[in-house]
Design a protein around this motif. Structure first.
Motif, PDB file in Angstrom:
ATOM      1  N   LYS A 197       0.839  -1.217   0.000  1.00  0.00           N
ATOM      2  CA  LYS A 197       0.000   0.000   0.000  1.00  0.00           C
ATOM      3  C   LYS A 197       0.867   1.258   0.000  1.00  0.00           C
ATOM      4  N   ASN A 243      -3.246   3.918  -8.186  1.00  0.00           N
ATOM      5  CA  ASN A 243      -4.457   3.791  -7.370  1.00  0.00           C
ATOM      6  C   ASN A 243      -4.387   2.528  -6.518  1.00  0.00           C
ATOM      7  N   SER A 244      -4.611   2.709  -5.207  1.00  0.00           N
ATOM      8  CA  SER A 244      -4.440   1.569  -4.296  1.00  0.00           C
ATOM      9  C   SER A 244      -5.738   1.176  -3.592  1.00  0.00           C
ATOM     10  N   ASP A 245      -6.879   1.473  -4.187  1.00  0.00           N
ATOM     11  CA  ASP A 245      -8.159   1.116  -3.547  1.00  0.00           C
ATOM     12  C   ASP A 245      -8.458  -0.375  -3.662  1.00  0.00           C
ATOM     13  N   ASN A 246      -8.624  -0.840  -4.893  1.00  0.00           N
ATOM     14  CA  ASN A 246      -9.021  -2.237  -5.120  1.00  0.00           C
ATOM     15  C   ASN A 246      -7.935  -2.983  -5.900  1.00  0.00           C
ATOM     16  N   ASN A 272      -7.568  -6.721  -1.586  1.00  0.00           N
ATOM     17  CA  ASN A 272      -7.750  -5.457  -0.861  1.00  0.00           C
ATOM     18  C   ASN A 272      -8.894  -4.654  -1.472  1.00  0.00           C
ATOM     19  N   THR A 273      -9.867  -4.322  -0.635  1.00  0.00           N
ATOM     20  CA  THR A 273     -10.984  -3.470  -1.056  1.00  0.00           C
ATOM     21  C   THR A 273     -10.999  -2.249  -0.150  1.00  0.00           C
ATOM     22  N   LYS A 274     -10.493  -1.117  -0.681  1.00  0.00           N
ATOM     23  CA  LYS A 274     -10.356   0.127   0.093  1.00  0.00           C
ATOM     24  C   LYS A 274      -9.617  -0.136   1.417  1.00  0.00           C
ATOM     25  N   ASP A 275     -10.296  -0.049   2.568  1.00  0.00           N
ATOM     26  CA  ASP A 275      -9.613  -0.222   3.854  1.00  0.00           C
ATOM     27  C   ASP A 275      -9.770  -1.623   4.436  1.00  0.00           C
ATOM     28  N   LYS A 276     -10.384  -2.527   3.682  1.00  0.00           N
ATOM     29  CA  LYS A 276     -10.567  -3.901   4.161  1.00  0.00           C
ATOM     30  C   LYS A 276      -9.799  -4.865   3.266  1.00  0.00           C
ATOM     31  N   TYR A 277      -9.460  -6.003   3.813  1.00  0.00           N
ATOM     32  CA  TYR A 277      -8.797  -7.008   2.975  1.00  0.00           C
ATOM     33  C   TYR A 277      -9.133  -8.416   3.461  1.00  0.00           C
ATOM     34  N   TYR A 316     -10.719  -5.070  -9.975  1.00  0.00           N
ATOM     35  CA  TYR A 316      -9.502  -5.139  -9.164  1.00  0.00           C
ATOM     36  C   TYR A 316      -8.277  -5.244 -10.059  1.00  0.00           C
TER      37      TYR A 316
END
Length: 306
Positions: free
Chosen positions: A119, A128-131, A147-152, A199
């Protein structure tokens, strides 16, 4: 000087050290050496005395080159040590010989720390590091992190370039084994109920960075992580690399991939290709940042707060 931290990642094949600036989140110095710790592990279930001595030698040499005290470094070790029946004795031997203190981390923690590094790397490279789906091909295990936004969601799979090569040399059924692994990975991804089209595919560790370096005209001796970081690798690049290896001598391959990696690189490419196929992706973003960077960043964020 007190803003600097040294992290050590002892993998199944590689020994990697990082001197890291916590204040500016920058790499100061690095050290990499192939130690082949998992040599013979599949057959014997133990870390050999020869491998232990190679690791001790690497610790001592790296401490001279990077000017650090092994007892002060933050050190982790992974799949080979998780599997080895003599891991407790091995870690005691390392500590007695060098002062170094390794923590055996599980696959979940390995995935979390690697993701943390990636990240930071994606932000640094303005990607871009969201998905994204992260692949980390190790010597003894392979981690897939979605990784999906702030969850993984992460899963550590019980195969890597060293252990799969050792099994392949014995049983000669690499592609059958890989097909079974693809089913395992597909089941994990299906359980997440996500549309993977949204993704990007990110890959770290020795195999992806080697393919990227070859594509960029580098070899082991001219390797530049700053140029490799953010490079795009596609299926054609994998095929091209396999062609190069098929038509090269062992010496030529060693120049490209480094001593101690020659016998594993083709299996690494086949694993990489299998993940491309499972994800139905045409290309992947390659990053050099991995576990040792994650260990350093994690330490900076948790221990170096003023």
């Amino acid at each position: 000087m007190n803003n600097e931290i040294v992290s050590v990642d002892l993998g199944s094949n590689s020994f990697r050290v990082l001197k890291y600036d916590c204040l500016n989140h920058k790499i100061v110095l690095e050290y990499n050496e192939v130690v082949g710790m998992a040599d013979g592990l599949v057959d014997t279930g133990i870390i050999s005395k020869e491998a232990m001595l190679r690791v001790v030698s690497a610790i001592k040499h790296s401490s001279e080159v990077l000017n650090y005290k092994p007892e002060n470094a933050v050190c982790v070790t992974t799949a080979a040590m998780r599997k080895a029946k003599n891991s407790k004795e091995v870690l005691e031997f390392f500590k007695n010989e060098t002062g170094i203190n390794f923590e055996i981390i599980n696959g979940d923690e390995e995935a979390r720390l690697t993701l943390l590094a990636v990240k930071y790397a994606l932000k640094r490279e303005n990607i871009n590091s969201d998905n994204f789906i992260l692949l980390d091909i190790g010597g003894g295990s392979t981690e897939i992190i979605v990784n999906t936004k702030d969850k993984y969601s992460a899963k550590s799979f019980d195969f890597g370039i060293v252990t799969m090569t050792q099994k392949f040399l014995k049983n000669h059924d690499l592609h059958k084994d890989l097909e079974n692994r693809k089913i395992e990975i597909r089941d994990f991804l299906d359980s997440l109920h996500l549309d993977l089209k949204n993704y990007s595919f990110v890959a770290t560790a020795g195999t992806p960075t080697t393919i990227a370096a070859i594509k960029l005209g580098q070899d082991f001796f001219s390797y530049d992580r700053n140029i490799v970081n953010g490079a795009i690798v596609n299926l054609e690049d994998l095929a091209n690399s396999l062609d190069i290896f098929k038509n090269s001598s062992k010496e030529e391959i060693a120049r490209l991939v480094g001593r101690g990696r020659v016998e594993f690189i083709e299996v690494g490419i086949f694993i990489y290709k299998a993940i491309f196929e499972v994800l139905n992706k045409k290309e992947s973003i390659v990053l050099d940042d991995g576990l040792r960077e994650g260990v350093a960043i994690n330490y900076c964020l948790t221990k170096c707060k003023n």
